[in-house]
Design an enzyme around this catalytic site. Structure first.
Site, PDB file in Angstrom:
ATOM      1  N   LEU A   1     -10.844  -7.642 -12.273  1.00  0.00           N
ATOM      2  CA  LEU A   1     -12.214  -7.271 -11.928  1.00  0.00           C
ATOM      3  C   LEU A   1     -13.184  -7.724 -13.016  1.00  0.00           C
ATOM      4  CD1 LEU A   1     -11.431  -3.668 -10.689  1.00  0.00           C
ATOM      5  CD2 LEU A   1     -11.878  -5.681  -9.277  1.00  0.00           C
TER       6      LEU A   1
ATOM      7  N   ASP B   1      -4.772  -4.107 -17.663  1.00  0.00           N
ATOM      8  CA  ASP B   1      -3.716  -3.093 -17.850  1.00  0.00           C
ATOM      9  C   ASP B   1      -3.842  -2.364 -19.196  1.00  0.00           C
ATOM     10  OD1 ASP B   1      -2.676  -3.769 -15.385  1.00  0.00           O
ATOM     11  OD2 ASP B   1      -1.375  -5.319 -16.236  1.00  0.00           O
TER      12      ASP B   1
ATOM     13  N   ASN C   1      -5.885   3.035 -12.371  1.00  0.00           N
ATOM     14  CA  ASN C   1      -4.940   2.032 -11.900  1.00  0.00           C
ATOM     15  C   ASN C   1      -3.532   2.532 -12.157  1.00  0.00           C
ATOM     16  OD1 ASN C   1      -3.965  -0.550 -11.029  1.00  0.00           O
ATOM     17  ND2 ASN C   1      -3.636  -1.103 -13.180  1.00  0.00           N
TER      18      ASN C   1
ATOM     19  N   MET D   1      -4.327  -6.714  -6.689  1.00  0.00           N
ATOM     20  CA  MET D   1      -3.957  -7.792  -7.602  1.00  0.00           C
ATOM     21  C   MET D   1      -5.125  -8.726  -7.882  1.00  0.00           C
ATOM     22  SD  MET D   1      -1.181  -6.666  -8.333  1.00  0.00           S
ATOM     23  CE  MET D   1       0.558  -6.896  -8.508  1.00  0.00           C
ATOM     24  N   ARG D   2      -6.223  -8.126  -8.312  1.00  0.00           N
ATOM     25  CA  ARG D   2      -7.386  -8.921  -8.680  1.00  0.00           C
ATOM     26  C   ARG D   2      -7.845  -8.450 -10.044  1.00  0.00           C
ATOM     27  NH1 ARG D   2      -9.611 -13.059  -6.694  1.00  0.00           N
ATOM     28  NH2 ARG D   2     -11.746 -12.261  -6.823  1.00  0.00           N
TER      29      ARG D   2
ATOM     30  N   GLY E   1       0.797  -1.220   0.000  1.00  0.00           N
ATOM     31  CA  GLY E   1       0.000   0.000   0.000  1.00  0.00           C
ATOM     32  C   GLY E   1       0.829   1.268   0.000  1.00  0.00           C
ATOM     33  N   SER E   2       2.042   1.208  -0.582  1.00  0.00           N
ATOM     34  CA  SER E   2       2.833   2.453  -0.578  1.00  0.00           C
ATOM     35  C   SER E   2       2.213   3.488  -1.522  1.00  0.00           C
ATOM     36  CB  SER E   2       4.296   2.169  -0.939  1.00  0.00           C
ATOM     37  OG  SER E   2       4.440   1.848  -2.297  1.00  0.00           O
ATOM     38  N   ASN E   3       1.602   3.045  -2.606  1.00  0.00           N
ATOM     39  CA  ASN E   3       0.905   4.003  -3.482  1.00  0.00           C
ATOM     40  C   ASN E   3      -0.318   4.583  -2.777  1.00  0.00           C
ATOM     41  OD1 ASN E   3       2.002   4.419  -6.293  1.00  0.00           O
ATOM     42  ND2 ASN E   3       2.208   2.196  -6.057  1.00  0.00           N
TER      43      ASN E   3
ATOM     44  N   HIS F   1       0.297   1.099 -12.986  1.00  0.00           N
ATOM     45  CA  HIS F   1       0.956  -0.106 -13.459  1.00  0.00           C
ATOM     46  C   HIS F   1       2.448   0.183 -13.642  1.00  0.00           C
ATOM     47  CE1 HIS F   1       1.307  -4.002 -15.366  1.00  0.00           C
ATOM     48  NE2 HIS F   1       2.038  -3.433 -16.318  1.00  0.00           N
TER      49      HIS F   1
ATOM     50  N   SER G   1       2.823   3.857 -15.376  1.00  0.00           N
ATOM     51  CA  SER G   1       1.700   4.474 -16.085  1.00  0.00           C
ATOM     52  C   SER G   1       0.490   4.517 -15.168  1.00  0.00           C
ATOM     53  CB  SER G   1       1.299   3.642 -17.312  1.00  0.00           C
ATOM     54  OG  SER G   1       2.412   3.359 -18.132  1.00  0.00           O
TER      55      SER G   1
ATOM     56  N   TYR H   1       9.343   5.272  -6.560  1.00  0.00           N
ATOM     57  CA  TYR H   1       9.422   6.725  -6.306  1.00  0.00           C
ATOM     58  C   TYR H   1       8.597   7.478  -7.348  1.00  0.00           C
ATOM     59  CZ  TYR H   1      13.604   5.920  -3.379  1.00  0.00           C
ATOM     60  OH  TYR H   1      14.487   5.488  -2.428  1.00  0.00           O
ATOM     61  N   ALA H   2       8.789   7.041  -8.591  1.00  0.00           N
ATOM     62  CA  ALA H   2       8.075   7.714  -9.690  1.00  0.00           C
ATOM     63  C   ALA H   2       6.573   7.471  -9.575  1.00  0.00           C
ATOM     64  CB  ALA H   2       8.604   7.212 -11.026  1.00  0.00           C
TER      65      ALA H   2
END
Ligand code: GAR
Length: 332
Positions: A107, A159, A121, A104-105, A27-29, A123, A150, A186-187
């Site tokens: 949908l 994706d 999302n 990571m599912r 969950g860092s994003n 990616h 992206s 980081y990006a």
């Protein structure tokens, strides 16, 4: 108070968009999105963090930061059933957007289509390269000079979907998938909140609204875009054609971004404004001849409604040879 317009400026500040974030792991994003949202003028707030894994580390962080959480293991559940439960939690939280952040599912298409344009999302590749897993290993293996990330709108294809933004990240000699992934993160953290802000503010931005309205207007028969007194407008009927719509970006000191369409006359205009003052207003100058201002920079614009009014307005000025065709089509 933050975001409050100065007195006398009637423009209402756009409400913060309500966003649910779905995660499966670290969950860092999600954390990056959450801390970006703590800026006073951030246009979104995180109202829920959901996960298919009750042990996901990000859940504990979200809870500690006072964000509502929801977890439901998918094991033993049908995909549609699990999706429906996740979606219900999102709806119960009053979310208007969903940000997938390492969720990571795959949908179900029904879930995805209900959130079309409102689910995004992140990616870890420069899409359309390297959809799916092991993106960094594949980029290194291919000898690419850059990997990257992206942010894209989610569509039924994995994706896939329109890319909102990308950040290339140089691959260094000796990079392993792990070292590269760490740098790409980081990006990711920079890119995601910017793209989410971009998405949620679109419905209030004149450039986006103009493009959207222009597309609808130009889909009408023999419609052409033509400026009128410095404002974008659309007319039909060729050289001596008449205008059926104008775009107003806070024109004549009006507080709104709006579309001007033709009503039956001042009585209908007055009735519209009286019934729905959040949607309609009487524009300066044009109001006198029955043009109504349809406010566009507000939450929950119904674009079918806008399309309907454009078409109606078009009909009032289009030459008979064109309306006759439309009338005939309507018979079917
Ligand atoms: C991120 O690198 C994200 O781009 C990736 O999973 C990681 C989650 O990390 N997502 C995908 O691969 C989706 N296809 P995080 O949990 O620390 O945000």
């Amino acid at each position: 108070m933050e975001n409050d317009p100065a007195p006398g400026n009637a423009a209402k500040a756009a409400p913060k968009a309500r966003v649910a974030v779905l995660i499966s792991g670290t969950g860092s994003n999600m954390a990056a999105l959450l801390y970006a949202s703590r800026r006073a003028d951030c246009p979104y707030e995180i109202v829920l963090v959901g996960s298919n894994d009750p042990q996901a580390r990000g859940l504990a962080l979200a809870a500690a930061e006072g964000v509502a959480t929801f977890a439901l293991p998918h094991k033993g559940m049908k995909r549609a059933e699990h999706d429906a439960a996740m979606e219900q939690a999102v709806l119960d939280a009053g979310a208007q957007y969903i940000a997938l952040a390492g969720y990571m599912r795959i949908l179900s298409p029904e879930f995805v289509s209900r959130w079309e344009g409102r689910m995004l999302n992140i990616h870890p590749s420069l899409l359309p390269k390297y959809k799916g897993l092991d993106t960094h290993a594949r980029a290194i293996e291919a000898g690419d000079s850059h990997a990257g990330c992206s942010v894209h709108l989610v569509t039924a294809e994995l994706d896939d979907g329109p890319v909102l933004g990308q950040t290339p990240v140089a691959i260094l000699p000796g990079d392993t998938p792990e070292t590269l992934a760490a740098r790409v993160l980081y990006a990711e953290h920079q890119l995601y909140s910017r793209m989410l802000e971009e998405l949620v503010t679109r419905p209030y931005r004149a450039d986006w609204l103009l493009a959207k309205v222009g597309e609808l207007a130009l889909s009408l028969p023999e419609a052409e875009a033509r400026e009128s007194h410095g404002a974008p407008g659309w007319r039909t009927g060729g050289k001596s054609g008449k205008y059926f719509a104008y775009f107003n970006d806070r024109h004549h000191g009006e507080p709104h971004v709006a579309l001007l369409v033709k009503t039956d006359g001042p009585d209908e205009l007055a009735a519209l404004v009286e019934r729905d003052p959040d949607i309609w207003f009487r524009p300066a100058y044009y109001g006198a001849s029955g043009w109504a201002g349809l406010i566009l920079d507000r939450p929950g614009v119904d674009w079918d409604h806008v399309r309907g009014w454009l078409e109606r307005s078009w009909r009032t000025v289009a030459p008979r040879r064109l309306t006759a065709l439309m009338d005939a089509a309507d018979e079917f």
